[in-house]
Design a protein around this motif. Sequence first.
Motif, PDB file in Angstrom:
ATOM      1  N   GLY A   1     -29.675   8.770 -10.621  1.00 45.18           N
ATOM      2  CA  GLY A   1     -29.608   9.953  -9.786  1.00 45.18           C
ATOM      3  C   GLY A   1     -28.927   9.546  -8.503  1.00 45.18           C
ATOM      4  N   ARG A   2     -28.802  10.509  -7.578  1.00 45.07           N
ATOM      5  CA  ARG A   2     -28.127  10.192  -6.323  1.00 45.07           C
ATOM      6  C   ARG A   2     -28.913   9.109  -5.571  1.00 45.07           C
ATOM      7  NH1 ARG A   2     -28.603  14.308  -1.940  1.00 45.07           N
ATOM      8  NH2 ARG A   2     -28.579  15.788  -3.671  1.00 45.07           N
TER       9      ARG A   2
ATOM     10  N   GLN B   1     -35.026   3.871  -5.224  1.00 45.45           N
ATOM     11  CA  GLN B   1     -34.244   4.799  -4.402  1.00 45.45           C
ATOM     12  C   GLN B   1     -33.801   4.072  -3.143  1.00 45.45           C
ATOM     13  OE1 GLN B   1     -36.336   8.442  -3.296  1.00 45.45           O
ATOM     14  NE2 GLN B   1     -34.359   9.454  -3.399  1.00 45.45           N
TER      15      GLN B   1
ATOM     16  N   GLY C   1     -39.779  13.807  -7.478  1.00 45.35           N
ATOM     17  CA  GLY C   1     -38.760  12.869  -7.005  1.00 45.35           C
ATOM     18  C   GLY C   1     -38.987  11.478  -7.551  1.00 45.35           C
TER      19      GLY C   1
ATOM     20  N   ALA D   1     -37.820  17.850  -8.357  1.00 46.78           N
ATOM     21  CA  ALA D   1     -37.002  17.108  -7.388  1.00 46.78           C
ATOM     22  C   ALA D   1     -36.404  18.119  -6.423  1.00 46.78           C
ATOM     23  CB  ALA D   1     -35.893  16.327  -8.094  1.00 46.78           C
TER      24      ALA D   1
ATOM     25  N   SER E   1     -29.647  16.454  -8.920  1.00 46.45           N
ATOM     26  CA  SER E   1     -29.097  15.089  -8.843  1.00 46.45           C
ATOM     27  C   SER E   1     -30.172  14.061  -8.490  1.00 46.45           C
ATOM     28  CB  SER E   1     -27.983  15.029  -7.794  1.00 46.45           C
ATOM     29  OG  SER E   1     -28.516  15.372  -6.534  1.00 46.45           O
ATOM     30  N   LEU E   2     -31.366  14.525  -8.127  1.00 47.16           N
ATOM     31  CA  LEU E   2     -32.444  13.603  -7.755  1.00 47.16           C
ATOM     32  C   LEU E   2     -33.531  13.519  -8.832  1.00 47.16           C
ATOM     33  CD1 LEU E   2     -32.693  14.645  -4.001  1.00 47.16           C
ATOM     34  CD2 LEU E   2     -31.882  12.445  -4.875  1.00 47.16           C
TER      35      LEU E   2
END
Length: 281
Positions: free
Chosen positions: A24-25, A80, A124, A153, A157-158
Amino acid sequence: MSTADGADPMYPLLGRLVSSRDMGREIKLLGVKLLNGTQPPFPAYAPGQFAFLSAFGIGEAPFGLASTTERGEVLEFAVQRLGSVTTGLHELAEGDALGVRGPLGNTFPMEAFQHKNLLVLGGGIGGAPLRPVIHSVLDHRQDYGQLTILWAARHPSLLIFRDEYESWRAAPHTELHLTVDEADAAWDHHVGLMTDLVRQVAPSAANTVAITCGPPIMIYHVDKLLSELGFAPEQRYVTLEARMHCGLGKCGRCNMGELLVCRDGPVFSMAQVGNFLESYL
Ligand SMILES: Cc1cc2nc3c(=O)[nH]c(=O)nc-3n(C[C@H](O)[C@H](O)[C@H](O)COP(=O)(O)OP(=O)(O)OC[C@H]3O[C@@H](n4cnc5c(N)ncnc54)[C@H](O)[C@@H]3O)c2cc1C
């Protein structure tokens, strides 16, 4: 202080990054194999536990173990990027060395969850330590009741572990509900906060255990809602994050009242931490 096999728990084991892929981002799934030469290479660990990863020359930070012992010897961590350590870990190339200290912390009481329905709520990057719960249930499907996964999320993208959703959905007696705060053009699932999704799904508390992990604000509001839906404190589990240094109950950095997140957690029932939840925000 030493572990049962005599190893110093403050001393990282040497690991090698065997895979690093974008999930993901600014989120990578890191696969790590240990090079310590012992058999087994990493002590057996269980859903809920965490380990410190060190980027040499930068520092170390705690991460939930996102893999299960049963699925193989590669340790997986969803990381992350936030600051220096996570950036250092993101910048490692496959084959590079890193340190691993663990497994640490307590575990989800998977045996006590047997024959119950499980409601898993991941927000998330907080979904990372819940993946071993999902994998354990899917790998022993007959031992558990209905599995309902609510996954959220801020943005598509997360969302983490997207490539697994199909297999989660295809498992018997398993449902997956997705939501994002803010959709993109391709999004065709729920839009809204995790609490909106909980209200929509309206899970029954009967013979059910809820397990939540996510940002503190999500945990706080989801937990309130679950209580309103009839989930007793003993039916509501969380896994908490707190700033910590040692991970061994020595430095006292991660205290919540009398409890230390590293030593007494990170898995708690609301019967244990319900009174402290507001201070966790
Ligand atoms: C038991 C446990 C399990 C964890 N599991 C995961 C995981 O599976 N995946 C993952 O990506 N992260 C996880 N974390 C959080 C992770 O440890 C932090 O992101 C990491 O320490 C950040 O280090 P850094 O040097 O990159 O950033 P730092 O320079 O230390 O921090 C950068 C910024 O992020 C903030 N920050 C750092 N840590 C936290 C935190 N725990 N909560 C809120 N804000 C924070 C800092 O205040 C600062 O603003 C976990 C933490 C704990 C305690």
